[in-house]
Design a protein around this motif. Structure first.
Motif, PDB file in Angstrom:
ATOM      1  N   SER A  13       0.552  -1.056  -0.123  1.00 46.27           N
ATOM      2  CA  SER A  13       0.073   0.227  -0.505  1.00 46.27           C
ATOM      3  C   SER A  13       1.329   1.355  -0.015  1.00 46.27           C
ATOM      4  N   ARG A 307      -9.733   4.833   1.763  1.00 46.85           N
ATOM      5  CA  ARG A 307      -9.935   3.543   1.409  1.00 46.85           C
ATOM      6  C   ARG A 307     -11.479   2.771   2.221  1.00 46.85           C
ATOM      7  N   ARG A 309     -14.335   1.891   1.223  1.00 51.49           N
ATOM      8  CA  ARG A 309     -14.629   1.359   0.571  1.00 51.49           C
ATOM      9  C   ARG A 309     -13.546  -0.320   0.534  1.00 51.49           C
ATOM     10  N   GLU A 310     -12.286  -0.031   0.613  1.00 47.25           N
ATOM     11  CA  GLU A 310     -11.328  -1.244   0.471  1.00 47.25           C
ATOM     12  C   GLU A 310     -11.463  -0.877   1.699  1.00 47.25           C
ATOM     13  N   LEU A 313     -15.167  -3.627   2.254  1.00 44.50           N
ATOM     14  CA  LEU A 313     -14.694  -4.796   1.402  1.00 44.50           C
ATOM     15  C   LEU A 313     -14.224  -5.454   2.389  1.00 44.50           C
ATOM     16  N   ARG A 314     -13.046  -5.396   2.866  1.00 48.22           N
ATOM     17  CA  ARG A 314     -12.244  -6.312   3.473  1.00 48.22           C
ATOM     18  C   ARG A 314     -12.816  -6.778   4.627  1.00 48.22           C
ATOM     19  N   ILE A 324      -8.567  -5.031  10.916  1.00 48.41           N
ATOM     20  CA  ILE A 324      -7.871  -4.037  10.812  1.00 48.41           C
ATOM     21  C   ILE A 324      -6.998  -2.827  11.335  1.00 48.41           C
ATOM     22  N   LEU A 405     -19.436   0.977   3.049  1.00 50.86           N
ATOM     23  CA  LEU A 405     -18.898  -0.339   1.208  1.00 50.86           C
ATOM     24  C   LEU A 405     -20.030   0.733   0.875  1.00 50.86           C
TER      25      LEU A 405
END
Lengths: 408, 227
Positions: A13, A307, A309-310, A313-314, A324, A405
């Motif tokens: 990243s 990030r 959304r990322e 998703l995770r 996280i 999301l």
């Protein structure tokens, strides 16, 4: 998710945002480099100053006229009679040798060259108490002192300046304050001096200095070096010398009109001053590290927002809060760790450069980057990364998966 | 009503959102059952509570009241970390906009759920098998940007099946695709259902998709009007 994977993902990243990561790291680099350089300069200054104080001699007391703490009326100067009394083995059994001195500044010329050294007027005992050795020639003798001879010893810096060499000078005649003096010896270098160089001196018989160069009264002494028998007898010798002077100056009642410093006194005062200086410099530098830390926090907050959304998703794929949290803390710690490592190298280079510049301009000075400073900087910068990373990472970990999301 | 042997049992689910002063009732007593291996479409106009229901079924959100059993487990009372575990083990998500990590290769994207499952052995092989199953054996090292929409959705599909989930939850899986790729994705989804017996739930607007499924649950104003 284990730590190896977390490191790998964090690297990926950071790699994806090279410019941003680089600038953030730069903030930490500057902070750590400043801390390292300042600590190194402080430690180097301390070494130089303490070394030059120790270099004067061993187990020494310095006796000055006057009381540095309070005003004394009718203060009497130190004289040769005081010195002789201190040398008396019955009155002062712990004293090994006593060297009186007058000192000042002067100019020395030879050919077209001029030097401005310190001048010490001494007796033959000075050779014993001070750590001066001779490159060539011999030290001031009792005959020189008794005969008020116009002879001089040159320090290595003075020899360099006037002759451009340090040997084969004995026998030449130089002019001290305009008067001809025969060179009878050259002193060996003592290295690092802090209160001016101890190599930029000339030494003449005390009698000659009083009468012909420094304009002192007959028998007057500016400073007495007293060497104790050994390290344990320094306090006893100090007390004996004080008793002798009190009885001779008739100040048994009331304040002393003289001051005795031991080498340890001076060492500890100088040590305290340089430590305070080091802490002060390091403290100022630490502020820039703090600013770097705020930079990390800033960029991590941007990164979390970017990030969202990322993160959603995770979480949807099964990442727990701890996963996280670990991911973002790893990133911020890596930023500060890299910054810290590069900063140590940069700080070391800066310290070396300062040392080189100081040496080139005549003050020999070795900044030392201690293992302590390196450990401190590494731990501190990583802690800064962790601390300033906690808030953004926590914010990421507490995002609701549904909200995250849906985030555009 | 037996809970065993059912993929999904929902009893009287409600969901109330607090929007400032106003309470919004997104679900008002939804009860549904879906058997293992069923193919179900959830349809309804926007605002019908379809997304809310999907989030609850996918364990992304909790109902305000009611009970929800997924694969025999009571999910509605779980905490965040337990829900994360259930999502990881039992639910495979397919999103309208793929939701792939753009920095990572297809293979790493597919591996991601295994990382969070803490299963390190044979990660790589399992991801390869999953990608082969969706016909992307030759594109494993490509990043999402280097793949077409249809291919990206296949990667997402491979990611959804890698943990052998009890249900696959597809939210408008063909919404961002042209009709040809859309058909391919749909047939892949149906294919997986046939081969492995994975329960398939598709949330969609598209009546064409609904025709392909065995059963359609229609929502209107937070209530089931037809199942």
């Amino acid at each position: 998710m284990d730590i190896v994977l977390a490191l790998k993902e964090a690297l990926e990243s950071l790699n994806a945002n090279k410019m941003r990561a680089g600038l953030t790291i730069l903030g930490i680099v500057i902070g750590v480099a400043a801390v390292i350089a300042m600590l190194a300069v402080g430690a180097g200054a301390q070494d130089t100053i303490l070394g030059s104080i120790s270099g004067i001699g061993t187990n020494l007391l310095f006796v000055f006229q006057g009381n540095t703490q309070e005003d004394v009326r009718n203060e009497q100067p130190l004289t040769m009679n005081d010195v002789n009394a201190m040398s008396d083995v019955f009155q002062a059994p712990h004293v090994q040798s006593v060297a009186p001195m007058v000192y000042g500044n002067t100019t020395v010329t030879y050919g077209g060259e001029t030097a401005s050294p310190e001048i010490y007027g001494v007796t033959s005992e000075f050779a014993v108490v001070s750590n001066y050795n001779m490159i060539e020639g011999s030290f001031i003798s009792d005959e020189n002192v008794n005969g008020r001879a116009s002879v001089v010893l040159l320090g290595p810096d003075v020899a360099d300046k006037l002759f451009g060499r340090r040997t084969l000078i004995t026998g030449e005649t130089v002019r001290v304050d305009g008067q001809p003096f025969r060179v009878i010896g050259i002193l060996e270098s003592k290295g690092g001096g802090s209160f001016g160089s101890q190599d930029n001196v000339i030494i003449v018989p005390i009698t000659t200095a009083r009468v012909r160069l420094l304009d002192r009264d007959r028998d007057q002494v500016d400073l007495v070096y007293v060497q104790a028998m050994d390290a344990e007898s320094v306090p006893a010798a100090s007390e004996e010398v004080a008793q002798i002077l009190r009885s001779r100056h008739r100040t048994e009642v009331g304040l002393d009109d003289f001051t005795i410093y031991t080498q340890e006194d001076i060492l500890s005062v100088a040590g305290t001053i340089t430590s305070v200086l080091t802490i002060f410099l390091g403290g100022i530098a630490a502020i820039s590290l703090l600013v770097g830390g705020i930079g990390i926090m800033n960029i991590m907050l941007v990164s979390v927002t970017e990030r969202t959304r990322e993160i959603g998703l995770r979480k949807a794929l099964g990442a727990r809060k701890a996963d996280i949290l670990l991911q973002f803390l790893t990133e911020s710690s890596l930023l500060s760790l890299f910054g810290g490592l590069i900063g140590i190298i940069v700080g070391w280079l800066i310290a070396m450069a300062i040392g080189k510049i100081a040496t080139a301009s005549g003050t020999p000075f070795n900044p030392s980057v201690g293992i302590n400073a390196i450990l401190l900087a590494t731990i501190f910068s990583t802690a800064v990364g962790l601390f300033f990373g906690i808030y953004p990472a926590n914010r990421a970990a507490n995002l609701e998966p549904v909200e995250a999301l849906r985030y555009e | 009503m037996s809970k065993k042997g059912k993929a999904i049992v929902a009893k009287d689910l409600t969901k109330v959102y607090q929007m400032g002063e106003v309470q919004v009732h997104a679900l008002c007593g939804v009860s549904i059952e879906i058997k293992h291996g069923e193919v179900v479409a959830i349809m309804g106009p926007s605002g019908s509570g379809k997304s809310t229901l999907m989030n609850i079924i996918g364990c992304l959100d909790r109902p305000t009241s009611g009970e929800y059993y997924l694969d025999g487990e009571l999910v509605s009372g779980m905490n965040d970390d337990q829900l994360a575990l259930v999502r990881n083990r039992k639910v495979g998500f397919v999103f309208q906009n793929f939701n792939l990590l753009s920095r990572s290769s297809a293979l790493l994207n597919v591996e991601l759920p295994l990382r969070y499952a803490g299963q390190r052995e044979r990660q790589r092989e399992r991801a390869v098998v999953a990608l082969e199953a969706v016909g992307l054996a030759d594109r494993m090292d490509h990043k999402p940007m280097e793949l077409s929409g249809g291919q990206q959705q296949r990667v997402a599909l491979a990611r959804a099946i890698i943990n052998d989930p009890a249900i696959i939850l597809a939210d408008e899986p063909t919404g961002n695709l042209d009709s040809k790729s859309g058909k391919e994705i749909l047939s892949l989804l149906l294919d997986m259902n046939k081969k492995k017996g994975t329960t398939l739930i598709i949330v969609t607007h598209d009546p064409g998709i609904a025709e392909e499924t065995e059963r359609v649950i229609r929502l209107y104003d937070g209530q089931v009007v037809d199942s």
